[in-house]
Design a protein around this motif. Structure first.
Motif, PDB file in Angstrom:
ATOM      1  N   THR A  54      -4.447   7.802 -95.382  1.00  0.00           N
ATOM      2  CA  THR A  54      -3.781   7.931 -94.100  1.00  0.00           C
ATOM      3  C   THR A  54      -2.550   7.389 -93.707  1.00  0.00           C
ATOM      4  OG1 THR A  54      -4.959   5.707 -94.146  1.00  0.00           O
ATOM      5  CG2 THR A  54      -6.279   7.568 -93.624  1.00  0.00           C
ATOM      6  N   SER A  55      -1.861   7.112 -94.581  1.00  0.00           N
ATOM      7  CA  SER A  55      -0.357   6.683 -94.356  1.00  0.00           C
ATOM      8  C   SER A  55       0.617   7.820 -93.747  1.00  0.00           C
ATOM      9  CB  SER A  55       0.502   5.401 -95.115  1.00  0.00           C
ATOM     10  OG  SER A  55       0.571   6.128 -96.430  1.00  0.00           O
ATOM     11  N   ASP A  56       1.540   7.477 -93.021  1.00  0.00           N
ATOM     12  CA  ASP A  56       2.434   8.601 -93.023  1.00  0.00           C
ATOM     13  C   ASP A  56       3.183   8.938 -94.187  1.00  0.00           C
ATOM     14  OD1 ASP A  56       1.515   9.279 -90.199  1.00  0.00           O
ATOM     15  OD2 ASP A  56       3.373   7.830 -89.373  1.00  0.00           O
ATOM     16  N   MET A  73      -1.004  18.722 -95.165  1.00  0.00           N
ATOM     17  CA  MET A  73      -1.799  17.886 -94.126  1.00  0.00           C
ATOM     18  C   MET A  73      -1.209  17.086 -93.051  1.00  0.00           C
ATOM     19  SD  MET A  73      -5.009  16.899 -96.762  1.00  0.00           S
ATOM     20  CE  MET A  73      -6.207  17.272 -95.176  1.00  0.00           C
ATOM     21  N   SER A  74      -1.737  16.933 -91.963  1.00  0.00           N
ATOM     22  CA  SER A  74      -1.444  16.175 -90.959  1.00  0.00           C
ATOM     23  C   SER A  74      -2.375  15.154 -90.486  1.00  0.00           C
ATOM     24  CB  SER A  74      -1.279  16.960 -89.449  1.00  0.00           C
ATOM     25  OG  SER A  74      -2.321  17.589 -89.220  1.00  0.00           O
ATOM     26  N   ARG A  75      -2.016  14.202 -89.583  1.00  0.00           N
ATOM     27  CA  ARG A  75      -3.014  13.276 -89.389  1.00  0.00           C
ATOM     28  C   ARG A  75      -4.141  13.851 -88.823  1.00  0.00           C
ATOM     29  NH1 ARG A  75      -0.455   8.301 -86.035  1.00  0.00           N
ATOM     30  NH2 ARG A  75       1.233   7.373 -87.422  1.00  0.00           N
ATOM     31  N   GLU A  76      -4.052  15.059 -87.970  1.00  0.00           N
ATOM     32  CA  GLU A  76      -5.366  15.774 -87.663  1.00  0.00           C
ATOM     33  C   GLU A  76      -6.150  16.151 -88.612  1.00  0.00           C
ATOM     34  OE1 GLU A  76      -2.314  16.067 -86.532  1.00  0.00           O
ATOM     35  OE2 GLU A  76      -2.390  14.845 -84.489  1.00  0.00           O
ATOM     36  N   SER A 119      -0.562   2.154 -92.876  1.00  0.00           N
ATOM     37  CA  SER A 119      -1.130   3.122 -91.859  1.00  0.00           C
ATOM     38  C   SER A 119      -1.035   2.506 -90.513  1.00  0.00           C
ATOM     39  CB  SER A 119      -2.288   3.739 -92.043  1.00  0.00           C
ATOM     40  OG  SER A 119      -2.748   4.339 -93.321  1.00  0.00           O
ATOM     41  N   ASP A 120      -0.698   3.522 -89.532  1.00  0.00           N
ATOM     42  CA  ASP A 120      -0.500   3.181 -88.153  1.00  0.00           C
ATOM     43  C   ASP A 120      -2.034   2.561 -87.627  1.00  0.00           C
ATOM     44  OD1 ASP A 120       0.567   3.120 -85.290  1.00  0.00           O
ATOM     45  OD2 ASP A 120      -1.503   4.550 -85.200  1.00  0.00           O
ATOM     46  N   ILE A 121      -1.820   1.467 -87.054  1.00  0.00           N
ATOM     47  CA  ILE A 121      -3.126   0.667 -86.745  1.00  0.00           C
ATOM     48  C   ILE A 121      -4.355   1.637 -85.709  1.00  0.00           C
ATOM     49  CG2 ILE A 121      -2.367  -0.534 -84.763  1.00  0.00           C
ATOM     50  CD1 ILE A 121      -4.838  -1.907 -87.441  1.00  0.00           C
ATOM     51  N   ASP A 122      -3.496   2.314 -84.744  1.00  0.00           N
ATOM     52  CA  ASP A 122      -4.375   2.880 -83.680  1.00  0.00           C
ATOM     53  C   ASP A 122      -4.889   4.399 -84.544  1.00  0.00           C
ATOM     54  OD1 ASP A 122      -3.943   1.422 -81.738  1.00  0.00           O
ATOM     55  OD2 ASP A 122      -1.768   2.202 -81.103  1.00  0.00           O
ATOM     56  N   TYR A 123      -3.917   4.857 -85.265  1.00  0.00           N
ATOM     57  CA  TYR A 123      -4.818   6.118 -86.029  1.00  0.00           C
ATOM     58  C   TYR A 123      -5.918   5.540 -87.106  1.00  0.00           C
ATOM     59  CZ  TYR A 123      -4.886   9.872 -89.249  1.00  0.00           C
ATOM     60  OH  TYR A 123      -5.405  10.839 -90.293  1.00  0.00           O
TER      61      TYR A 123
END
Length: 411
Positions: free
Chosen positions: A103-105, A116-119, A150-154
């Motif tokens: 899940t991390s960028d 792959m992307s976040r989506e 990873s971004d917390i909101d994501y």
């Protein structure tokens, strides 16, 4: 009231340790030891890996028979629809799964190479969860690999999407041991408050803070009203610098300052009395000695040399010991055979075999049954390449059909 549970991953993450591994019968015995210790769930292997198939199916049979019970046996998979479908083709009796995806960028860009992307990460995870539920999974956990970077909101978006799809738990993976007790507390509190999902904590020891991080994360989950499942391995075995040590985590939850009282309740099934023999078996199976300073089970955990310390502990053990050695199943004398020994090996005969089983007070109904178990014991020695323990010999005699499956590897 939320509670702290133990979910052990020795048979999944522990066996991924470089240069190490376990025979299938050893993985089976680990499941038995964990069950006896009151561990809630064992992540017992990889359902899409073909050399695991017979072992996994045999252990699920033992669970259906009530032999491996009440422990839950959970498989680890990539959060990909086709992997889930393949898992149920190979291991149709699976009831519990953990589905993992990065899940991390950092990993989305550099590991997935922009494929792959976040989506699409969330889309793949949701499809995998829905497929697992459709295949009959009773409990599904979703794993955010590299969650600590990873971004917390994501992460919250990821967890909520999994929850809506039918996942029962969110696993926060501190894959590189990047968190500190302070950051993991803050992050888990935010995720737990936003999702109200049971949270798993999967921490690594790259910076030497794995137990502290696991306990801090557990405290955060409980503080916001969520059940929490701490991932552990026996003796802290695991990739690179290892995972959270099973016994250390339990001792920390039971005895660390600030963790006592009614609020932070450890699963009441946990039985530390079996800790000593469990850790010794894992040390033997992995061929990795237990450090003498290992909490609870190390040779020096209750050793005192300083005159001041020895005097103090003899007056009252609480002067220099937080917990009793008896609580961990220690204190009984160990018998070491110094005379003649008959050992069952891959070339053993029936007389030596009967001698060993007679000492274990195990009888066979006839010669045919004895020879069948002897053959299984020979194969087990070939697989392990080291002598069988008394517990392994008992298992083979009591459950020969499952033992045969476990010992059968089909390329």
């Amino acid at each position: 009231m939320p509670k702290i549970y133990i979910l052990d991953v020795t048979n999944r993450d522990g066996v991924q340790t470089a240069h190490l591994g376990l025979a299938k019968i050893e993985k089976t015995m680990i499941n038995f030891f964990l069950n006896e210790m009151g561990v809630y769930q064992s992540e017992f292997g990889f359902p899409t890996t073909r050399h695991e198939t017979n072992y996994l199916n045999a252990n699920l049979e033992l669970a259906e028979m009530g032999v491996l019970s009440p422990i839950r046996l959970s498989g680890w998979l990539r959060a990909i629809k086709r992997d889930v479908e393949l898992a149920y083709e190979m291991v149709p009796g699976l009831k519990y799964l953990n589905l993992s995806i990065s899940t991390s960028d950092q990993m989305i860009h550099s590991k997935f190479q922009e494929k792959m992307s976040r989506e699409t990460v969330i889309k793949s995870m949701v499809e995998a969860v829905e497929t697992a539920k459709a295949c009959g999974a009773q409990g599904v956990g979703i794993n955010a690999e590299d969650a600590s970077r990873s971004d917390i909101d994501y992460l919250i978006e990821f967890a909520l999407a999994g929850k809506e799809a039918g996942a029962e738990r969110f696993r926060y993976c501190d894959t590189l041991g990047y968190d500190s007790p302070f950051t993991i507390y803050e992050r888990i509190a935010k995720i737990g408050e936003a999702t109200q999902m049971p949270i798993e904590l999967h921490c690594h020891n790259d910076l030497g803070m794995v137990v502290a991080n696991s306990v801090a994360g557990a405290k955060a989950a409980i503080d916001v009203g969520c059940d929490v499942f701490i991932n552990t391995t026996i003796n802290g075995i695991g990739e690179r610098a290892g995972n959270a040590d099973l016994v250390s985590v339990i001792l920390a939850v039971k005895y660390a300052s600030g963790m006592d009282g009614e609020k932070y309740q450890l699963d009441e099934r946990i039985n530390l009395k079996t800790a000593w023999k469990t850790c010794k078996y894992a040390s033997y199976a992995f061929r990795v000695p237990i450090p003498i300073t290992q909490p609870g089970v190390g040779a020096n955990a209750f050793a005192h040399a300083s005159g001041i310390h020895a005097d103090g502990v003899l007056k009252d053990r609480k002067n220099y010991e937080l917990y009793d050695f008896e609580e961990l199943g220690r204190g009984e004398p160990e018998i070491i055979e110094t005379g003649r020994q008959i050992v069952i090996g891959e070339y053993s005969g029936i007389k030596g075999f009967r001698n060993v089983y007679n000492q274990l007070e195990i009888e066979f109904k006839d010669e045919e049954e004895a020879r069948e178990v002897l053959e299984l014991a020979r194969f087990a020695n070939v697989e392990k390449q080291k002598p069988l323990t008394s517990d392994e010999l008992r298992f083979i005699a009591q459950y020969p059909e499952q033992a045969k499956k476990i010992l059968t590897l089909t390329p």
